[in-house]
Design a protein around this motif. Structure first.
Motif, PDB file in Angstrom:
ATOM      1  N   PRO A 105       0.822  -1.227   0.000  1.00  8.40           N
ATOM      2  CA  PRO A 105       0.000   0.000   0.000  1.00  8.40           C
ATOM      3  C   PRO A 105       0.848   1.266   0.000  1.00  8.40           C
ATOM      4  O   PRO A 105       0.412   2.309  -0.474  1.00  8.40           O
ATOM      5  CB  PRO A 105      -0.819  -0.129   1.297  1.00  8.40           C
ATOM      6  N   THR A 106       2.069   1.154   0.533  1.00  7.48           N
ATOM      7  CA  THR A 106       2.953   2.325   0.621  1.00  7.48           C
ATOM      8  C   THR A 106       3.979   2.376  -0.514  1.00  7.48           C
ATOM      9  O   THR A 106       4.862   3.233  -0.505  1.00  7.48           O
ATOM     10  CB  THR A 106       3.697   2.307   1.961  1.00  7.48           C
ATOM     11  N   GLN A 107       3.888   1.450  -1.469  1.00 10.63           N
ATOM     12  CA  GLN A 107       4.887   1.352  -2.550  1.00 10.63           C
ATOM     13  C   GLN A 107       5.041   2.661  -3.302  1.00 10.63           C
ATOM     14  O   GLN A 107       4.061   3.331  -3.629  1.00 10.63           O
ATOM     15  CB  GLN A 107       4.467   0.250  -3.534  1.00 10.63           C
ATOM     16  N   GLN A 108       6.288   3.038  -3.588  1.00 10.09           N
ATOM     17  CA  GLN A 108       6.573   4.268  -4.327  1.00 10.09           C
ATOM     18  C   GLN A 108       7.263   4.001  -5.666  1.00 10.09           C
ATOM     19  O   GLN A 108       7.083   4.758  -6.619  1.00 10.09           O
ATOM     20  CB  GLN A 108       7.478   5.174  -3.490  1.00 10.09           C
ATOM     21  N   PHE A 109       8.060   2.945  -5.732  1.00 13.65           N
ATOM     22  CA  PHE A 109       8.823   2.649  -6.940  1.00 13.65           C
ATOM     23  C   PHE A 109       8.189   1.502  -7.713  1.00 13.65           C
ATOM     24  O   PHE A 109       7.718   0.532  -7.136  1.00 13.65           O
ATOM     25  CB  PHE A 109      10.273   2.287  -6.592  1.00 13.65           C
ATOM     26  N   GLY A 110       8.189   1.632  -9.038  1.00 12.10           N
ATOM     27  CA  GLY A 110       7.700   0.545  -9.885  1.00 12.10           C
ATOM     28  C   GLY A 110       6.201   0.430  -9.991  1.00 12.10           C
ATOM     29  O   GLY A 110       5.686  -0.578 -10.474  1.00 12.10           O
ATOM     30  N   VAL A 111       5.472   1.451  -9.549  1.00  9.52           N
ATOM     31  CA  VAL A 111       4.011   1.446  -9.660  1.00  9.52           C
ATOM     32  C   VAL A 111       3.568   2.652 -10.484  1.00  9.52           C
ATOM     33  O   VAL A 111       4.315   3.602 -10.675  1.00  9.52           O
ATOM     34  CB  VAL A 111       3.332   1.476  -8.271  1.00  9.52           C
TER      35      VAL A 111
ATOM     36  N   LEU B 238       1.477   6.015 -11.917  1.00 11.16           N
ATOM     37  CA  LEU B 238       1.096   7.304 -11.336  1.00 11.16           C
ATOM     38  C   LEU B 238      -0.305   7.247 -10.746  1.00 11.16           C
ATOM     39  O   LEU B 238      -0.574   7.844  -9.702  1.00 11.16           O
ATOM     40  CB  LEU B 238       1.160   8.396 -12.416  1.00 11.16           C
ATOM     41  N   GLN B 239      -1.197   6.513 -11.399  1.00 10.36           N
ATOM     42  CA  GLN B 239      -2.565   6.400 -10.912  1.00 10.36           C
ATOM     43  C   GLN B 239      -2.603   5.681  -9.574  1.00 10.36           C
ATOM     44  O   GLN B 239      -3.346   6.072  -8.666  1.00 10.36           O
ATOM     45  CB  GLN B 239      -3.437   5.660 -11.930  1.00 10.36           C
TER      46      GLN B 239
ATOM     47  N   ASP C  92      -4.025   7.277  -6.112  1.00 10.26           N
ATOM     48  CA  ASP C  92      -5.086   6.642  -5.313  1.00 10.26           C
ATOM     49  C   ASP C  92      -4.643   6.395  -3.872  1.00 10.26           C
ATOM     50  O   ASP C  92      -5.444   6.526  -2.933  1.00 10.26           O
ATOM     51  CB  ASP C  92      -5.499   5.315  -5.952  1.00 10.26           C
ATOM     52  N   LYS C  93      -3.369   6.031  -3.692  1.00  9.41           N
ATOM     53  CA  LYS C  93      -2.870   5.703  -2.354  1.00  9.41           C
ATOM     54  C   LYS C  93      -2.457   6.939  -1.562  1.00  9.41           C
ATOM     55  O   LYS C  93      -2.204   6.849  -0.363  1.00  9.41           O
ATOM     56  CB  LYS C  93      -1.677   4.741  -2.463  1.00  9.41           C
ATOM     57  N   ASN C  94      -2.370   8.086  -2.240  1.00 10.06           N
ATOM     58  CA  ASN C  94      -1.925   9.307  -1.559  1.00 10.06           C
ATOM     59  C   ASN C  94      -3.016  10.374  -1.565  1.00 10.06           C
ATOM     60  O   ASN C  94      -2.742  11.560  -1.738  1.00 10.06           O
ATOM     61  CB  ASN C  94      -0.645   9.828  -2.216  1.00 10.06           C
TER      62      ASN C  94
ATOM     63  N   PRO D 252       4.849  11.519  -3.762  1.00 14.73           N
ATOM     64  CA  PRO D 252       5.628  12.001  -2.612  1.00 14.73           C
ATOM     65  C   PRO D 252       7.138  11.928  -2.819  1.00 14.73           C
ATOM     66  O   PRO D 252       7.860  12.838  -2.427  1.00 14.73           O
ATOM     67  CB  PRO D 252       5.171  11.080  -1.478  1.00 14.73           C
ATOM     68  N   VAL D 253       7.627  10.833  -3.420  1.00 20.92           N
ATOM     69  CA  VAL D 253       9.069  10.702  -3.602  1.00 20.92           C
ATOM     70  C   VAL D 253       9.601  11.804  -4.522  1.00 20.92           C
ATOM     71  O   VAL D 253      10.688  12.351  -4.296  1.00 20.92           O
ATOM     72  CB  VAL D 253       9.440   9.306  -4.153  1.00 20.92           C
TER      73      VAL D 253
END
Length: 390
Positions: free
Chosen positions: A187-193, A195-196, A200-202, A209-210
């Motif tokens: 749920p907190t993944q920032q890399f390799g996911v 933009l959408q 959705d998670k932020n 955020p990164v």
């Protein structure tokens, strides 16, 4: 990535068409990777080795100001295409300090006794410091530890040779275990996911955020740092920072004492997006920029940018606004729009399959340079509710 896209009138077309020297994405530290494939070298009477040396220099000249990695596929070198020892010795001397200084790693894949003989011949000429950069790899799988393996366009002959070596091993090792299916992102993944996914998670934030944190940090402490975005970072540090971000834990770049770390993090974040920020659909349009009349190129860039999905446009605008700021301080940081484009071009756009060919670099970098230099013009006519700028 066959480098056959060069015009037949290009001065290095005769050498480039063989695909001996190629660009192959980035390594695990964000350094550009160049490969040299011996199996693609034609018989000596068909190849001008002096021209090959010139072409290799021409290729490296685009990267020697930044840290870079060289992968040498030895398989395929034989008595018919092997250059003379005198040529090899002159070639080593030809590459002066500027080429050796920023070469951070040289991977020799499938070394043979010939390599050992060469090492003994050249050992008096090779500095101890340079010798420490050389790593011998017996199998292609060993590259995975150091590089983004899937970005390498390895010749089929080399792949078959690697398999033959494995088959000939005494006792033949058990077959490689099948890779487990990919796990869903945290749920907190920032890399390799996508933009959408990040939006959705932020809670609907358009800027990941990164990206927001790295840009903010670099804006406050890196704008006048010479060579910003040109240096790499240690693999261990990058793994640590990635893990913190992906676990949703705070990252304090002051703890690392190196402004180049957030710079590498920003480049890596862009490169690990499932789809490039400029989107696959724009790739061919961007490649065509060199065919557009000079006076119309900014307008052409604007048209491509206007066609981007809203989210991509907002994130791109945020990034280019920051890079424009960096270029405005080039008297201190030496990072002009052109220099920044060489660093960011391949982090903003790449083809759907494989990595970009060397001949694609010119249009990709030119397009990126135009975005940076003409940022106020190109991004002036489209705004999106909720967008922010650095």
């Amino acid at each position: 990535i066959e480098d056959t896209e060069l015009s037949i009138n290009h001065p290095y077309y005769d050498v480039a068409r063989h695909g001996i020297v190629q660009l192959a994405g980035d390594d695990n530290s964000g350094r550009r990777v160049v490969t040299f494939s011996c199996c693609r070298m034609p018989p000596s009477h068909q190849l001008n080795h002096s021209r090959l040396l010139e072409y290799l220099r021409y290729t490296l000249d685009q990267y020697v100001e930044n840290d870079y990695t060289l992968v040498y596929f030895h398989y395929g070198l034989n008595s018919r295409n092997k250059p003379s020892l005198n040529w090899l010795q002159s070639a080593y001397k030809e590459f002066d300090r500027k080429y050796k200084k920023n070469l951070k790693a040289l991977y020799v894949v499938h070394p043979t006794n010939f390599i050992k003989i060469l090492w003994n011949i050249f050992k008096p000429l090779i500095s101890h410091k340079f010798g420490k950069k050389i790593t011998y790899l017996n199998y292609l799988s060993d590259l995975r530890e150091h590089l983004k393996y899937d970005q390498l366009n390895i010749p089929e002959d080399v792949i078959r040779h690697d398999q033959n070596l494995r088959d000939k091993q005494k006792g033949r090792p058990p077959p490689l275990a099948k890779l487990p299916p990919p796990r869903p992102p945290l749920p907190t993944q920032q890399f390799g996911v996508s933009l959408q996914y990040l939006k959705d998670k932020n809670k609907g934030q358009l800027i990941p955020p990164v990206m927001k944190q790295t840009v903010s940090y670099l804006k406050s402490k890196g704008l006048r740092v010479e060579g910003l975005f040109r240096r790499s970072a240690s693999i261990q540090t990058m793994k640590e920072v990635h893990k913190l971000y992906n676990q949703g834990k705070p990252v304090n770049f002051d703890d690392y004492g190196d402004v180049h770390i957030p710079a590498v993090v920003l480049k890596t974040f862009l490169r690990e997006l499932p789809q490039p920020l400029l989107t696959f659909e724009s790739y061919d349009q961007i490649l065509g920029i060199t065919g557009v009349e000079s006076s119309l190129r900014v307008t052409s860039c604007k048209q491509v940018i206007q066609g981007l999905p809203e989210h991509n446009y907002v994130v791109l605008k945020y990034l280019i606004c920051f890079l424009h700021m960096v270029s405005q301080e080039s008297i201190y940081n030496k990072m002009t729009g052109s220099n920044l484009a060489c660093v960011f071009g391949l982090n903003l756009i790449w083809p759907p399959k494989g990595a970009s060919s060397l001949s694609a670099l010119n249009p990709l970098n030119l397009f990126t340079e135009l975005l940076i230099d003409f940022y106020p013009n190109i991004f002036s006519s489209r705004t999106v509710p909720g967008e922010i700028l650095p």
